[in-house]
Design a protein around this motif. Structure first.
Motif, short mmCIF file in Angstrom:
data_model
loop_
_atom_site.label_atom_id
_atom_site.label_comp_id
_atom_site.label_asym_id
_atom_site.label_seq_id
_atom_site.Cartn_x
_atom_site.Cartn_y
_atom_site.Cartn_z
N ASP A 1 0.85 -1.18 0.00
CA ASP A 1 0.00 0.00 0.00
C ASP A 1 0.89 1.24 0.00
O ASP A 1 1.54 1.55 1.00
CB ASP A 1 -0.91 -0.05 1.24
CG ASP A 1 -1.93 1.08 1.26
OD1 ASP A 1 -1.68 2.14 0.66
OD2 ASP A 1 -2.97 0.90 1.91
N TYR B 1 0.91 6.86 0.63
CA TYR B 1 1.60 8.10 1.05
C TYR B 1 2.96 8.29 0.39
O TYR B 1 3.70 9.22 0.73
CB TYR B 1 1.76 8.09 2.58
CG TYR B 1 0.43 8.10 3.28
CD1 TYR B 1 -0.24 9.29 3.52
CD2 TYR B 1 -0.20 6.90 3.63
CE1 TYR B 1 -1.49 9.30 4.11
CE2 TYR B 1 -1.46 6.90 4.23
CZ TYR B 1 -2.08 8.10 4.47
OH TYR B 1 -3.33 8.12 5.05
N SER C 1 -2.59 5.80 -5.08
CA SER C 1 -3.79 6.61 -4.85
C SER C 1 -3.54 8.05 -5.23
O SER C 1 -2.46 8.58 -4.98
CB SER C 1 -4.16 6.53 -3.38
OG SER C 1 -5.24 7.39 -3.10
N SER D 1 -5.52 10.20 -3.84
CA SER D 1 -6.24 10.86 -2.75
C SER D 1 -5.36 11.80 -1.93
O SER D 1 -5.81 12.84 -1.48
CB SER D 1 -6.85 9.82 -1.81
OG SER D 1 -7.87 9.12 -2.48
N LYS D 2 -4.12 11.41 -1.70
CA LYS D 2 -3.26 12.21 -0.83
C LYS D 2 -2.50 13.26 -1.63
O LYS D 2 -1.98 14.22 -1.06
CB LYS D 2 -2.26 11.31 -0.09
CG LYS D 2 -2.84 10.03 0.45
CD LYS D 2 -3.91 10.27 1.50
CE LYS D 2 -4.60 8.96 1.87
NZ LYS D 2 -5.68 9.14 2.83
N ARG E 1 -12.20 9.89 -5.85
CA ARG E 1 -12.10 8.44 -5.70
C ARG E 1 -11.39 7.80 -6.88
O ARG E 1 -11.99 7.03 -7.67
CB ARG E 1 -13.49 7.78 -5.49
CG ARG E 1 -14.40 8.42 -4.48
CD ARG E 1 -13.77 8.53 -3.10
NE ARG E 1 -13.31 7.26 -2.57
CZ ARG E 1 -12.06 7.06 -2.10
NH1 ARG E 1 -11.17 8.05 -2.06
NH2 ARG E 1 -11.73 5.90 -1.64
C1 LIG Z 1 -2.76 3.46 4.13
C2 LIG Z 1 -3.98 3.82 3.37
N1 LIG Z 1 -4.35 3.06 2.34
C3 LIG Z 1 -5.43 3.33 1.62
C4 LIG Z 1 -6.24 4.41 1.91
C5 LIG Z 1 -7.46 4.63 1.07
O1 LIG Z 1 -7.23 5.66 0.19
P1 LIG Z 1 -8.12 5.94 -1.09
O2 LIG Z 1 -8.69 7.30 -0.90
O3 LIG Z 1 -7.19 5.83 -2.25
O4 LIG Z 1 -9.19 4.89 -1.15
C6 LIG Z 1 -5.90 5.25 2.97
C7 LIG Z 1 -6.76 6.39 3.31
O5 LIG Z 1 -6.66 7.01 4.32
C8 LIG Z 1 -4.73 4.94 3.72
O6 LIG Z 1 -4.38 5.68 4.77
#
Ligand SMILES: Cc1ncc(COP(=O)(O)O)c(C=O)c1O
Length: 418
Positions: free
Chosen positions: A222, A225, A259, A261-262, A269
């Motif tokens: 994963d 970050y 992702s 997202s960050k 999404r």
């Molecule tokens: C370690 C980790 N993995 C995955 C995710 C999920 O992120 P996404 O917005 O890409 O679904 C998060 C979200 O906080 C996260 O902290």
């Protein structure tokens, strides 16, 4: 009137009770996320919250997205943007990801990539693909609670993946067999993990890979970050190290999750999985059955913004969040009493605090809320709910002055409890 009320209420209650009794056994393991429940408490105006795990909306690339969305909805483009599209994902976005992965040492083609509705969806799909009831998922202790939430629905048991362990692989396999299943995957965050902020060294990454080879299981890496590094040199992803060893992504057991997202915006999404083609094919089938595809227009907008401003935008985030991390580490140094330990991350969004053994994070939160400061108690990040003398602090959402004030308040609350 009263009679009518009670008559109409009774069958409703029975029907509801009947319905909930029909829920599958797996729902027993779906619990309300402690974080989400907590966020409801945080509307108080004076609270300084280190509880969230989200990007600062002040730094969303809003204008770039406004332009991208407007272009996607122009007369010529809208017929594509508003239409169904392929389950694998929008081709220009997958091609951008091919280049991005290459920069991180991962050689792949677009056929090794699936676009998902956030990496959270990929976690759910991987649980669905790999886990039969009673199978073993290896996780770190602590781990991302959203991953436990995703996997729980598939009723696994959990065991530890710990790069420092000298526990024989045979014992891990034997325990999994005795529980009636097999070890299916090891899930871990490699860079600036949620919740600890800790990054695995290259040697630790190689150890994880060697253990997975010996266990014969997949690795779910994963990398949510990974881009948010504020100091130090990048360490290659496990998938890159494995490709170096095995020569070809299609010979690899590591499944990499990325992702937007960050880095760009979580609300759209959009995330992705990179893996050997047979894994991607199964993920595509899973996505077809579940939601057909990730929203076309969101993928187009993310592709446009990623092609245009990804690097410059991430550079800005590194500057802002890096300063906030420094502010938090300095404030902890100033305000925490003896006996409190914390991690010193090189990036990400979190610092992990360990309290004295007899202090409970959840109990501490009740006191902290009275002092208008919030965090997430650590117990929920452990698959067995252990180590409750911990807590997670987020620094991406607060300006340096707030961080100083909030950590001062927290230091006082801890001192009062000692
Ligand atoms: C370690 C980790 N993995 C995955 C995710 C999920 O992120 P996404 O917005 O890409 O679904 C998060 C979200 O906080 C996260 O902290």
């Amino acid at each position: 009137m009263e009679n009518i009320m009670s008559l109409s209420e009774k069958p409703l209650e029975n029907t509801t009770a009947q319905l909930t009794a029909l829920f599958a056994d797996r729902t027993q393991r779906m619990k309300a996320s402690e974080i989400r429940e907590l966020l409801k408490l945080l509307a108080q105006p004076d609270i300084i919250s280190f509880a969230g795990g989200i990007p600062d909306p002040a730094y969303f690339p809003r204008e770039a997205f406004a332009e991208a969305m407007s272009k996607a909805l122009s007369e010529q483009a809208a017929s594509v943007a508003l239409q169904y599209s392929t389950s694998e994902g929008y081709t220009p976005l997958r091609d951008w990801i091919v280049g991005y992965m290459a920069r991180h040492g991962v050689t792949c083609t677009r056929d090794n990539i699936l676009i998902a509705a956030g990496s959270q969806q990929a976690l759910d799909y991987l649980g669905k693909i790999f886990l039969d009831q009673g199978d073993t998922a290896l996780v770190t202790w602590p781990t991302y609670m959203g991953a436990l939430g995703a996997f729980n629905a598939y009723e696994p048991r959990y065991d530890r993946i710990d790069p420092q362990t000298n526990r024989p692989v045979e014992d891990v396999l034997a325990d999994a067999k005795a529980a009636g299943g097999a070890v299916k995957f090891a899930y871990l965050s490699t860079d600036f993990a949620n919740p600890t902020g800790v990054t695995l060294t290259e040697e630790q990454r190689r150890t994880v890979l060697a253990r997975a080879d010996a266990l014969g299981c997949a690795v779910i890496e994963d990398a949510a970050y990974q881009e948010l590094r504020y100091r130090g040199e990048e360490i290659k992803p496990i998938l890159a190290l494995e490709i170096e060893e095995k020569g070809d992504i299609d010979a690899c057991r590591t499944i990499y999750l990325g992702s937007f997202s960050k880095t760009l915006a979580p609300g759209l999404r959009v995330g992705w999985a990179v893996a050997a083609k047979p894994v991607i094919s199964q993920l595509v089938l899973t996505k077809q059955a579940a939601d057909l595809q990730t929203a076309t227009i969101n993928q187009i907008a993310v592709s446009e913004v990623a092609h245009g401003v990804f690097d410059s935008h991430v550079a800005k985030l590194r500057e802002v969040y890096g300063a906030r991390l420094q502010a938090m580490l300095a404030a902890l140094e100033r305000h925490m009493p003896e006996g409190i330990a914390w991690t010193k991350p090189d990036g990400g969004m979190f610092v992990w605090v360990t309290l004295p053994r007899d202090m409970d994070g959840a109990e501490l939160l009740k006191e902290a809320l009275k002092a208008n400061v919030a965090f997430v108690p650590g117990g929920a990040f452990y698959a067995d709910g252990s180590n409750t003398n911990t807590l997670r602090l987020n620094f991406s959402m607060s300006a340096a002055s707030k961080i100083e004030e909030g950590i001062a308040r927290l230091g006082q609350v801890i001192r009062d409890q000692m």
